[in-house]
Design a protein around this motif. Structure first.
Motif, PDB file in Angstrom:
ATOM      1  N   MET A  85      -4.696   4.147   7.707  1.00 34.70           N
ATOM      2  CA  MET A  85      -3.656   4.872   7.012  1.00 34.70           C
ATOM      3  C   MET A  85      -3.638   4.476   5.530  1.00 34.70           C
ATOM      4  O   MET A  85      -3.502   5.322   4.665  1.00 34.70           O
ATOM      5  N   LYS A  86      -3.764   3.156   5.290  1.00 35.47           N
ATOM      6  CA  LYS A  86      -3.773   2.684   3.900  1.00 35.47           C
ATOM      7  C   LYS A  86      -4.952   3.282   3.141  1.00 35.47           C
ATOM      8  O   LYS A  86      -4.825   3.647   1.981  1.00 35.47           O
ATOM      9  N   SER A  87      -6.100   3.415   3.802  1.00 37.65           N
ATOM     10  CA  SER A  87      -7.283   3.979   3.153  1.00 37.65           C
ATOM     11  C   SER A  87      -7.068   5.437   2.765  1.00 37.65           C
ATOM     12  O   SER A  87      -7.494   5.867   1.696  1.00 37.65           O
ATOM     13  N   ILE A  88      -6.400   6.184   3.618  1.00 39.29           N
ATOM     14  CA  ILE A  88      -6.139   7.588   3.322  1.00 39.29           C
ATOM     15  C   ILE A  88      -5.200   7.693   2.124  1.00 39.29           C
ATOM     16  O   ILE A  88      -5.438   8.460   1.192  1.00 39.29           O
ATOM     17  N   PHE A  89      -4.118   6.887   2.138  1.00 40.47           N
ATOM     18  CA  PHE A  89      -3.181   6.890   1.021  1.00 40.47           C
ATOM     19  C   PHE A  89      -3.878   6.479  -0.263  1.00 40.47           C
ATOM     20  O   PHE A  89      -3.700   7.102  -1.304  1.00 40.47           O
ATOM     21  N   ALA A 127      -2.965  -8.228  -4.635  1.00 40.83           N
ATOM     22  CA  ALA A 127      -2.496  -6.980  -4.026  1.00 40.83           C
ATOM     23  C   ALA A 127      -3.402  -6.477  -2.900  1.00 40.83           C
ATOM     24  O   ALA A 127      -2.904  -5.933  -1.920  1.00 40.83           O
ATOM     25  N   PRO A 128      -4.722  -6.645  -3.001  1.00 39.42           N
ATOM     26  CA  PRO A 128      -5.598  -6.111  -1.947  1.00 39.42           C
ATOM     27  C   PRO A 128      -5.601  -6.911  -0.643  1.00 39.42           C
ATOM     28  O   PRO A 128      -6.196  -6.462   0.337  1.00 39.42           O
ATOM     29  N   LEU A 129      -5.000  -8.077  -0.630  1.00 41.66           N
ATOM     30  CA  LEU A 129      -5.011  -8.883   0.582  1.00 41.66           C
ATOM     31  C   LEU A 129      -4.353  -8.119   1.709  1.00 41.66           C
ATOM     32  O   LEU A 129      -3.395  -7.387   1.471  1.00 41.66           O
ATOM     33  N   PRO A 130      -4.841  -8.181   2.908  1.00 44.57           N
ATOM     34  CA  PRO A 130      -5.773  -9.135   3.487  1.00 44.57           C
ATOM     35  C   PRO A 130      -7.243  -8.738   3.412  1.00 44.57           C
ATOM     36  O   PRO A 130      -8.076  -9.366   4.062  1.00 44.57           O
ATOM     37  N   ALA A 131      -7.579  -7.703   2.631  1.00 46.28           N
ATOM     38  CA  ALA A 131      -8.994  -7.359   2.491  1.00 46.28           C
ATOM     39  C   ALA A 131      -9.753  -8.564   1.942  1.00 46.28           C
ATOM     40  O   ALA A 131      -9.218  -9.363   1.186  1.00 46.28           O
ATOM     41  N   LYS A 132     -10.989  -8.695   2.362  1.00 45.63           N
ATOM     42  CA  LYS A 132     -11.813  -9.841   1.967  1.00 45.63           C
ATOM     43  C   LYS A 132     -12.292  -9.684   0.519  1.00 45.63           C
ATOM     44  O   LYS A 132     -12.879  -8.651   0.168  1.00 45.63           O
ATOM     45  N   PRO A 133     -12.032 -10.685  -0.340  1.00 49.77           N
ATOM     46  CA  PRO A 133     -12.533 -10.618  -1.721  1.00 49.77           C
ATOM     47  C   PRO A 133     -14.036 -10.341  -1.741  1.00 49.77           C
ATOM     48  O   PRO A 133     -14.802 -10.903  -0.965  1.00 49.77           O
ATOM     49  N   GLY A 134     -14.426  -9.424  -2.613  1.00 51.59           N
ATOM     50  CA  GLY A 134     -15.833  -9.040  -2.717  1.00 51.59           C
ATOM     51  C   GLY A 134     -16.189  -7.811  -1.894  1.00 51.59           C
ATOM     52  O   GLY A 134     -17.229  -7.204  -2.125  1.00 51.59           O
ATOM     53  N   GLN A 142      -7.981  -3.378  -5.619  1.00 49.59           N
ATOM     54  CA  GLN A 142      -7.753  -4.092  -6.872  1.00 49.59           C
ATOM     55  C   GLN A 142      -7.834  -3.122  -8.061  1.00 49.59           C
ATOM     56  O   GLN A 142      -6.973  -3.139  -8.943  1.00 49.59           O
ATOM     57  N   TYR A 143      -8.853  -2.291  -8.081  1.00 48.03           N
ATOM     58  CA  TYR A 143      -9.008  -1.334  -9.181  1.00 48.03           C
ATOM     59  C   TYR A 143      -7.872  -0.314  -9.188  1.00 48.03           C
ATOM     60  O   TYR A 143      -7.406   0.103 -10.252  1.00 48.03           O
ATOM     61  N   ASP A 144      -7.418   0.100  -8.015  1.00 47.61           N
ATOM     62  CA  ASP A 144      -6.292   1.018  -7.918  1.00 47.61           C
ATOM     63  C   ASP A 144      -5.042   0.368  -8.501  1.00 47.61           C
ATOM     64  O   ASP A 144      -4.285   1.007  -9.235  1.00 47.61           O
ATOM     65  N   CYS A 145      -4.834  -0.890  -8.205  1.00 48.69           N
ATOM     66  CA  CYS A 145      -3.702  -1.640  -8.730  1.00 48.69           C
ATOM     67  C   CYS A 145      -3.774  -1.709 -10.254  1.00 48.69           C
ATOM     68  O   CYS A 145      -2.791  -1.445 -10.954  1.00 48.69           O
ATOM     69  N   ILE A 146      -4.940  -2.058 -10.779  1.00 52.18           N
ATOM     70  CA  ILE A 146      -5.117  -2.169 -12.230  1.00 52.18           C
ATOM     71  C   ILE A 146      -4.866  -0.815 -12.901  1.00 52.18           C
ATOM     72  O   ILE A 146      -4.180  -0.736 -13.924  1.00 52.18           O
ATOM     73  N   ALA A 147      -5.400   0.246 -12.323  1.00 46.99           N
ATOM     74  CA  ALA A 147      -5.208   1.585 -12.898  1.00 46.99           C
ATOM     75  C   ALA A 147      -3.731   1.965 -12.893  1.00 46.99           C
ATOM     76  O   ALA A 147      -3.206   2.453 -13.906  1.00 46.99           O
ATOM     77  N   SER A 148      -3.064   1.738 -11.793  1.00 48.13           N
ATOM     78  CA  SER A 148      -1.660   2.111 -11.666  1.00 48.13           C
ATOM     79  C   SER A 148      -0.786   1.332 -12.655  1.00 48.13           C
ATOM     80  O   SER A 148       0.036   1.915 -13.373  1.00 48.13           O
TER      81      SER A 148
END
Length: 133
Positions: A1-5, A97-104, A112-118
Motif C-alpha cells: 500500500m505504501k508503495s502505491i501511495f 523517514a524510509p525506515l524500516p526499509a533497508k538502507p541502500g 528518502q528521495y521522496d522525503c527530500i523532494a517533499s
C-alpha cells in the motif's frame, strides 16, 4: 500500500516538476526502477527550485536593504544560517523517514528521495513568501 501511495506521490511531484520540459521520467511509471528514476528526478528538480528560490530571496533582500549595508549583512547572514540549519534538519529527517526499509535498497532510496523532494518543495514555497513587497 505504501508503495502505491509513494508511486502516486512521485508521479504527481514529477508531473509538476516536468511542466517546463514536457517530459519526465515520471511519465508512465510501471516498475521499481522507473519509480527510482522518477524519485531521483523529483528530488533533483525540487532541490534546484529550492536553490533558485533561496537565491531569489537573497536578491529581494539585497534590493530592499541596498541602502543599509549593516542590516543587509545581518539579514543575509541569518538567512544563510537558517537555510543551512534547515538543510541539516531535512537531511536528518529524510535519513530516518524510509525506515524500516533497508538502507541502500531501492525502497529506502525512493522513500528518502521522496522525503527530500517533499520537504524541499515546502521550503521553496516558504522562501517565496519572505520579503515580498
Amino acid at each position: 500500500m505504501k508503495s502505491i501511495f509513494l508511486a502516486l506521490a512521485l508521479v504527481s511531484l514529477g508531473a509538476h516538476a516536468a511542466e517546463d520540459t514536457g517530459t519526465s521520467p515520471c511519465d508512465a511509471v510501471e516498475n521499481d526502477q522507473q519509480t527510482l528514476e522518477c524519485a531521483t528526478y523529483s528530488k533533483n528538480t525540487a532541490e534546484q527550485l529550492l536553490k533558485e528560490n533561496f537565491d531569489a530571496l537573497l536578491d529581494r533582500v539585497k534590493t530592499q536593504y541596498a541602502n543599509d549595508k549593516a542590516q543587509l549583512a545581518d539579514i543575509t547572514g541569518k538567512l544563510q544560517t537558517a537555510q543551512q540549519l534547515w538543510t541539516k534538519s531535512r537531511d536528518a529527517d529524510c535519513a530516518i523517514a524510509p525506515l524500516p526499509a533497508k538502507p541502500g535498497s531501492k525502497a529506502f532510496t525512493i522513500d528518502q528521495y521522496d522525503c527530500i523532494a517533499s520537504k524541499s518543495d515546502e521550503r521553496s514555497e516558504f522562501l517565496e513568501s519572505i520579503a515580498q513587497e
